[in-house]
Design an enzyme around this catalytic site. Structure first.
Site, PDB file in Angstrom:
ATOM      1  N   GLY A   1      31.580 -47.901 -33.119  1.00 22.94           N
ATOM      2  CA  GLY A   1      30.230 -47.916 -31.943  1.00 22.94           C
ATOM      3  C   GLY A   1      31.069 -49.391 -31.404  1.00 22.94           C
ATOM      4  O   GLY A   1      31.783 -49.989 -31.806  1.00 22.94           O
TER       5      GLY A   1
ATOM      6  N   ARG B   1      20.509 -56.828 -37.183  1.00 23.60           N
ATOM      7  CA  ARG B   1      20.203 -57.982 -37.151  1.00 23.60           C
ATOM      8  C   ARG B   1      19.432 -58.558 -35.875  1.00 23.60           C
ATOM      9  O   ARG B   1      19.142 -59.489 -36.283  1.00 23.60           O
ATOM     10  CB  ARG B   1      21.449 -59.263 -36.525  1.00 23.60           C
ATOM     11  CG  ARG B   1      22.553 -58.717 -37.903  1.00 23.60           C
ATOM     12  CD  ARG B   1      23.535 -60.008 -37.906  1.00 23.60           C
ATOM     13  NE  ARG B   1      24.234 -59.981 -38.978  1.00 23.60           N
ATOM     14  CZ  ARG B   1      25.808 -59.191 -39.088  1.00 23.60           C
ATOM     15  NH1 ARG B   1      26.224 -58.618 -38.541  1.00 23.60           N
ATOM     16  NH2 ARG B   1      26.654 -59.222 -40.485  1.00 23.60           N
TER      17      ARG B   1
ATOM     18  N   GLY C   1      21.650 -47.254 -32.650  1.00 23.06           N
ATOM     19  CA  GLY C   1      22.587 -46.861 -32.314  1.00 23.06           C
ATOM     20  C   GLY C   1      23.393 -46.005 -33.589  1.00 23.06           C
ATOM     21  O   GLY C   1      24.478 -45.583 -32.853  1.00 23.06           O
ATOM     22  N   HIS C   2      23.233 -46.419 -34.987  1.00 21.25           N
ATOM     23  CA  HIS C   2      24.083 -45.890 -36.284  1.00 21.25           C
ATOM     24  C   HIS C   2      23.533 -43.815 -35.968  1.00 21.25           C
ATOM     25  O   HIS C   2      24.261 -43.396 -36.168  1.00 21.25           O
ATOM     26  CB  HIS C   2      22.977 -46.086 -37.652  1.00 21.25           C
ATOM     27  CG  HIS C   2      23.688 -47.086 -37.996  1.00 21.25           C
ATOM     28  ND1 HIS C   2      22.764 -48.641 -37.625  1.00 21.25           N
ATOM     29  CD2 HIS C   2      24.527 -48.279 -37.288  1.00 21.25           C
ATOM     30  CE1 HIS C   2      22.924 -49.508 -37.691  1.00 21.25           C
ATOM     31  NE2 HIS C   2      24.020 -49.379 -37.991  1.00 21.25           N
TER      32      HIS C   2
ATOM     33  N   LYS D   1      29.787 -51.706 -29.782  1.00 19.65           N
ATOM     34  CA  LYS D   1      29.691 -52.472 -29.819  1.00 19.65           C
ATOM     35  C   LYS D   1      30.116 -54.126 -29.958  1.00 19.65           C
ATOM     36  O   LYS D   1      30.151 -54.579 -29.583  1.00 19.65           O
ATOM     37  CB  LYS D   1      27.890 -52.671 -29.782  1.00 19.65           C
ATOM     38  CG  LYS D   1      27.361 -53.930 -29.894  1.00 19.65           C
ATOM     39  CD  LYS D   1      26.573 -54.002 -30.673  1.00 19.65           C
ATOM     40  CE  LYS D   1      25.847 -55.417 -31.114  1.00 19.65           C
ATOM     41  NZ  LYS D   1      25.978 -55.377 -32.899  1.00 19.65           N
TER      42      LYS D   1
ATOM     43  N   GLN E   1      35.766 -54.682 -33.421  1.00 21.79           N
ATOM     44  CA  GLN E   1      36.405 -54.131 -34.986  1.00 21.79           C
ATOM     45  C   GLN E   1      36.713 -53.018 -34.391  1.00 21.79           C
ATOM     46  O   GLN E   1      38.079 -52.300 -34.981  1.00 21.79           O
ATOM     47  CB  GLN E   1      34.840 -54.122 -35.515  1.00 21.79           C
ATOM     48  CG  GLN E   1      34.968 -52.520 -36.365  1.00 21.79           C
ATOM     49  CD  GLN E   1      33.309 -52.892 -37.143  1.00 21.79           C
ATOM     50  OE1 GLN E   1      33.244 -53.196 -38.250  1.00 21.79           O
ATOM     51  NE2 GLN E   1      33.133 -52.157 -37.117  1.00 21.79           N
TER      52      GLN E   1
END
Ligand code: PAF
Length: 281
Positions: free
Chosen positions: A147, A187, A33-34, A149, A153
């Site tokens: 992102g 996580r 993802g990063h 996700k 945020q």
């Protein structure tokens, strides 16, 4: 790739030249993802711009009893992945470098932060906004990539940038998933084997919600919420923290799921809290 450990050195290096600085803020423990955010950043930076990746496990966004101390910190691996992904600068400040012992200024967004994760993680978005504001200043980013996700945020940071006139453009990148649909997250590494096997239920429940909505045209939000809770609860290890149906821009709860719907979920598997969402425009 340059590695910079001190905020003072980062600020000296940053400079505001003619070519964009594109920042990818992370807490490390990098995954695909990063890497996709870095890839996005490289496209936005073009040939002459500069991609910064920050790796900093930000203490002020963790509440008491959360996983700050056990958050994975595989720094050498992160540095290698950044280099291989083509980042130009890795900014990895030490915790003591970012916050003075008597640090007393915080940035707080008060509307979009209130619900969803903000309701169960008090102070979390205040910590996120504070560190992101500091990272924007230190790197003098022109563009920053986040992102989808972490949809809330992203919305909160967009609002901070708008309301405090940060000269930074916020770019969003889609969620990257494991082959079974589980959203990539640092996580996920906490999950025990059986928890990991049950975790894709988040994605399946969200896809089913989208199907229900698309086939019915519109639905009372409460019915959609109930159906998602029921789907998730079929997995015995899943404990629902929240399922909400909100407007994707304002994050205001919807009575009727019709336009620009975001279904957002947070679910605990043991001590691990996972989040995911689906946007149904
Ligand atoms: O999304 C994250 O990893 C963090 O919340 C961020 C944006 C790097 C701030 O610490």
């Amino acid at each position: 790739m340059k590695t910079v450990r001190s905020p003072v050195a980062a600020a000296r290096l940053a400079g505001s030249g003619p070519h964009p600085i594109v920042l990818v803020p992370t807490m490390g423990a990098l995954h695909e993802g990063h890497l996709s955010l870095i890839c996005h950043a490289k496209i936005l930076a073009g040939r002459k711009g500069c991609v910064w990746v920050s790796v900093f496990v930000n203490p002020v966004q963790f509440g008491p009893g959360e996983d700050f101390s056990r958050y994975p910190r595989p720094f050498a691996r992160d540095a290698r992945l950044c280099r291989e992904a083509g980042a130009d600068v890795l900014f990895a400040p030490k915790p003591t470098g970012m916050y003075a012992p008597d640090h007393s200024v915080f940035v707080e967004e008060s509307r979009l932060s209130a619900g969803l994760c903000g309701a169960s993680r008090s102070g979390h978005f205040r910590g996120v906004c504070t560190v992101v504001a500091k990272l924007f200043h230190l790197t003098r980013a022109d563009i920053a990539v986040f992102g989808e996700k972490d949809w809330q945020q992203l919305a909160v940071i967009r609002r901070m940038v708008r309301d405090l006139d940060f000269p930074v453009r916020i770019a969003a990148a889609p969620t990257i998933r494991e082959p079974d649909g589980l959203a990539m997250s640092s996580r996920n590494a906490y999950l025990a084997t059986e928890e990991r096997a049950q975790a894709p239920v988040l994605r399946r429940a969200l896809l089913a919600a989208r199907e229900r909505l698309l086939s019915g045209g519109s639905l009372p939000a409460s019915r959609l919420v109930q159906s998602v809770i029921r789907d998730i609860s079929r997995r015995p290890l899943a404990v629902v923290d929240y399922v909400e149906v909100v407007d994707a821009d304002t994050l205001a709860p919807l009575r009727c799921a019709e336009h620009n719907v975001l279904v957002a979920v947070a679910v605990r598997f043991g001590k691990t809290r996972l989040i995911d969402n689906i946007h149904i425009p």
